[in-house]
Design a protein around this motif. Sequence first.
Motif, PDB file in Angstrom:
ATOM      1  N   ARG A   1     -21.224  14.399  -2.129  1.00 27.91           N
ATOM      2  CA  ARG A   1     -20.333  15.453  -2.619  1.00 27.91           C
ATOM      3  C   ARG A   1     -21.132  16.623  -3.200  1.00 27.91           C
ATOM      4  NH1 ARG A   1     -16.564  11.209  -3.068  1.00 27.91           N
ATOM      5  NH2 ARG A   1     -17.720  10.182  -4.741  1.00 27.91           N
ATOM      6  N   ILE A   2     -22.200  16.304  -3.906  1.00 31.14           N
ATOM      7  CA  ILE A   2     -23.054  17.366  -4.448  1.00 31.14           C
ATOM      8  C   ILE A   2     -23.670  18.169  -3.312  1.00 31.14           C
ATOM      9  CG2 ILE A   2     -25.157  17.851  -5.758  1.00 31.14           C
ATOM     10  CD1 ILE A   2     -24.557  15.338  -7.411  1.00 31.14           C
ATOM     11  N   ARG A   3     -24.158  17.462  -2.311  1.00 32.05           N
ATOM     12  CA  ARG A   3     -24.768  18.124  -1.151  1.00 32.05           C
ATOM     13  C   ARG A   3     -23.749  19.024  -0.447  1.00 32.05           C
ATOM     14  NH1 ARG A   3     -26.287  13.859   0.782  1.00 32.05           N
ATOM     15  NH2 ARG A   3     -28.357  13.726  -0.199  1.00 32.05           N
ATOM     16  N   SER A   4     -22.512  18.548  -0.351  1.00 33.68           N
ATOM     17  CA  SER A   4     -21.452  19.337   0.292  1.00 33.68           C
ATOM     18  C   SER A   4     -21.110  20.584  -0.534  1.00 33.68           C
ATOM     19  CB  SER A   4     -20.194  18.481   0.472  1.00 33.68           C
ATOM     20  OG  SER A   4     -20.421  17.428   1.378  1.00 33.68           O
ATOM     21  N   ASN A   5     -21.113  20.436  -1.858  1.00 31.92           N
ATOM     22  CA  ASN A   5     -20.842  21.585  -2.727  1.00 31.92           C
ATOM     23  C   ASN A   5     -21.880  22.683  -2.522  1.00 31.92           C
ATOM     24  OD1 ASN A   5     -18.647  20.282  -3.857  1.00 31.92           O
ATOM     25  ND2 ASN A   5     -19.788  19.527  -5.627  1.00 31.92           N
ATOM     26  N   LEU A   6     -23.137  22.273  -2.424  1.00 36.91           N
ATOM     27  CA  LEU A   6     -24.210  23.246  -2.226  1.00 36.91           C
ATOM     28  C   LEU A   6     -24.141  23.847  -0.823  1.00 36.91           C
ATOM     29  CD1 LEU A   6     -27.139  21.281  -3.929  1.00 36.91           C
ATOM     30  CD2 LEU A   6     -25.866  23.224  -4.865  1.00 36.91           C
ATOM     31  N   ALA A   7     -23.809  23.008   0.157  1.00 33.52           N
ATOM     32  CA  ALA A   7     -23.698  23.495   1.537  1.00 33.52           C
ATOM     33  C   ALA A   7     -22.588  24.532   1.660  1.00 33.52           C
ATOM     34  CB  ALA A   7     -23.440  22.320   2.481  1.00 33.52           C
ATOM     35  N   SER A   8     -21.506  24.345   0.897  1.00 31.62           N
ATOM     36  CA  SER A   8     -20.401  25.296   0.918  1.00 31.62           C
ATOM     37  C   SER A   8     -20.849  26.655   0.401  1.00 31.62           C
ATOM     38  CB  SER A   8     -19.248  24.760   0.061  1.00 31.62           C
ATOM     39  OG  SER A   8     -18.190  25.689  -0.019  1.00 31.62           O
ATOM     40  N   ARG A   9     -21.689  26.655  -0.617  1.00 31.23           N
ATOM     41  CA  ARG A   9     -22.199  27.916  -1.157  1.00 31.23           C
ATOM     42  C   ARG A   9     -23.107  28.619  -0.154  1.00 31.23           C
ATOM     43  NH1 ARG A   9     -21.556  28.851  -6.513  1.00 31.23           N
ATOM     44  NH2 ARG A   9     -23.412  30.184  -6.531  1.00 31.23           N
ATOM     45  N   VAL A  10     -23.882  27.817   0.570  1.00 33.59           N
ATOM     46  CA  VAL A  10     -24.753  28.390   1.602  1.00 33.59           C
ATOM     47  C   VAL A  10     -23.908  29.035   2.699  1.00 33.59           C
ATOM     48  CG1 VAL A  10     -26.459  27.881   3.396  1.00 33.59           C
ATOM     49  CG2 VAL A  10     -26.651  26.791   1.152  1.00 33.59           C
ATOM     50  N   LYS A  11     -22.861  28.321   3.107  1.00 33.22           N
ATOM     51  CA  LYS A  11     -21.983  28.809   4.167  1.00 33.22           C
ATOM     52  C   LYS A  11     -21.308  30.119   3.779  1.00 33.22           C
ATOM     53  CE  LYS A  11     -18.172  27.328   7.164  1.00 33.22           C
ATOM     54  NZ  LYS A  11     -17.217  26.215   7.465  1.00 33.22           N
ATOM     55  N   LYS A  12     -20.969  30.255   2.494  1.00 34.56           N
ATOM     56  CA  LYS A  12     -20.291  31.464   2.005  1.00 34.56           C
ATOM     57  C   LYS A  12     -21.267  32.584   1.654  1.00 34.56           C
ATOM     58  CE  LYS A  12     -16.391  28.840   0.130  1.00 34.56           C
ATOM     59  NZ  LYS A  12     -15.676  28.410  -1.111  1.00 34.56           N
ATOM     60  N   GLY A  13     -22.561  32.308   1.827  1.00 41.78           N
ATOM     61  CA  GLY A  13     -23.562  33.326   1.543  1.00 41.78           C
ATOM     62  C   GLY A  13     -23.900  33.484   0.079  1.00 41.78           C
ATOM     63  N   ARG A  14     -23.524  32.513  -0.744  1.00 41.83           N
ATOM     64  CA  ARG A  14     -23.762  32.615  -2.173  1.00 41.83           C
ATOM     65  C   ARG A  14     -25.145  32.115  -2.572  1.00 41.83           C
ATOM     66  NH1 ARG A  14     -17.933  30.521  -4.654  1.00 41.83           N
ATOM     67  NH2 ARG A  14     -16.657  32.227  -3.778  1.00 41.83           N
ATOM     68  N   MET A  15     -25.799  31.377  -1.693  1.00 45.03           N
ATOM     69  CA  MET A  15     -27.166  30.939  -1.940  1.00 45.03           C
ATOM     70  C   MET A  15     -27.830  30.630  -0.606  1.00 45.03           C
ATOM     71  SD  MET A  15     -26.512  27.069  -3.496  1.00 45.03           S
ATOM     72  CE  MET A  15     -28.134  27.032  -4.245  1.00 45.03           C
ATOM     73  N   SER A  16     -29.148  30.644  -0.594  1.00 45.23           N
ATOM     74  CA  SER A  16     -29.888  30.362   0.634  1.00 45.23           C
ATOM     75  C   SER A  16     -30.031  28.861   0.835  1.00 45.23           C
ATOM     76  CB  SER A  16     -31.274  31.011   0.567  1.00 45.23           C
ATOM     77  OG  SER A  16     -32.056  30.388  -0.447  1.00 45.23           O
ATOM     78  N   GLN A  17     -30.358  28.463   2.046  1.00 45.05           N
ATOM     79  CA  GLN A  17     -30.569  27.046   2.321  1.00 45.05           C
ATOM     80  C   GLN A  17     -31.763  26.529   1.531  1.00 45.05           C
ATOM     81  OE1 GLN A  17     -28.580  24.900   4.284  1.00 45.05           O
ATOM     82  NE2 GLN A  17     -29.862  23.480   3.126  1.00 45.05           N
ATOM     83  N   GLN A  18     -32.765  27.382   1.379  1.00 41.32           N
ATOM     84  CA  GLN A  18     -33.950  27.005   0.611  1.00 41.32           C
ATOM     85  C   GLN A  18     -33.582  26.718  -0.845  1.00 41.32           C
ATOM     86  OE1 GLN A  18     -37.029  29.973   0.612  1.00 41.32           O
ATOM     87  NE2 GLN A  18     -38.511  28.685  -0.459  1.00 41.32           N
ATOM     88  N   ALA A  19     -32.723  27.567  -1.415  1.00 42.03           N
ATOM     89  CA  ALA A  19     -32.298  27.366  -2.802  1.00 42.03           C
ATOM     90  C   ALA A  19     -31.450  26.110  -2.935  1.00 42.03           C
ATOM     91  CB  ALA A  19     -31.512  28.580  -3.284  1.00 42.03           C
ATOM     92  N   ALA A  20     -30.617  25.832  -1.926  1.00 42.19           N
ATOM     93  CA  ALA A  20     -29.791  24.623  -1.942  1.00 42.19           C
ATOM     94  C   ALA A  20     -30.662  23.379  -1.885  1.00 42.19           C
ATOM     95  CB  ALA A  20     -28.813  24.651  -0.771  1.00 42.19           C
ATOM     96  N   ASP A  21     -31.688  23.411  -1.044  1.00 40.41           N
ATOM     97  CA  ASP A  21     -32.610  22.267  -0.931  1.00 40.41           C
ATOM     98  C   ASP A  21     -33.354  22.045  -2.246  1.00 40.41           C
ATOM     99  OD1 ASP A  21     -31.843  21.961   1.703  1.00 40.41           O
ATOM    100  OD2 ASP A  21     -33.550  23.074   2.519  1.00 40.41           O
ATOM    101  N   ALA A  22     -33.752  23.156  -2.883  1.00 43.99           N
ATOM    102  CA  ALA A  22     -34.465  23.059  -4.155  1.00 43.99           C
ATOM    103  C   ALA A  22     -33.559  22.475  -5.240  1.00 43.99           C
ATOM    104  CB  ALA A  22     -34.977  24.436  -4.573  1.00 43.99           C
ATOM    105  N   ALA A  23     -32.287  22.868  -5.223  1.00 39.02           N
ATOM    106  CA  ALA A  23     -31.326  22.354  -6.198  1.00 39.02           C
ATOM    107  C   ALA A  23     -31.092  20.865  -5.980  1.00 39.02           C
ATOM    108  CB  ALA A  23     -30.010  23.120  -6.103  1.00 39.02           C
TER     109      ALA A  23
END
Length: 240
Positions: A150-172
Amino acid sequence: MFVLRCCTATATAADRLEPYGEAIAIIDFARAEAAKRARHLQHPQLCLDAIQMGVARGGMAGLKKEGEAFAAAAALDTHKALVHIFFATRSTKKVSGVTDAGLKPRKIKRVAVLGGGLMGSGIATALLLANVDVVLKEVNQQFLDGGMSRIRSNLASRVKKGRMSQQAADAAMAKVKGVLDYSDFGNVDMVIEAVIEDIGLKQRIFADLESACPPHAILATNTSTIDIDLVGAKLKVGGH
């Protein structure tokens, strides 16, 4: 003088907006939406009453109705509660012996979250976005995998919406650790409990946390229905 006459003529106009039926339909739609989004609240409907009066009988009638609506809204318990919240919130910024004592907030670097359900995973995600390390605890591997997903999906949703980069999501995502026991709780600054609303379960959890966490750790609960004093009733020391 010309401007004043124009304003007066507009305010006292009694002609209806055309088409009148269409305007009323829009107001009716707004009433329905307000009823759904602000259930049991009267002031949105009072505002719409004033608008409808202005549409039906002109600007002056609408202004008069607005004054009546304001007086009615000011007498509501909702108004009194909102005013209380407004001043109470601001009063917390100046607390004698606290805000004037030069105290500095302790930095929160590592937080444990108990429960990886919808609420727990959301709290964990918010912490990660604030650059806080997270320890996510669950009772078994299946639940833990679900929480991490669920956490991974939350971050992926932000990436999809352009709110963060994939690199930032991976780091988080790299900042969260999933566990099944309390062995990693020895250096947390805070624990947020987000398990089911069961008093006995919460009391057992907080008793365990008291021995597993450092003395400075803040023990918090996400409960919305249970008295916090009751949740911490089994604690030996009240400082947490």
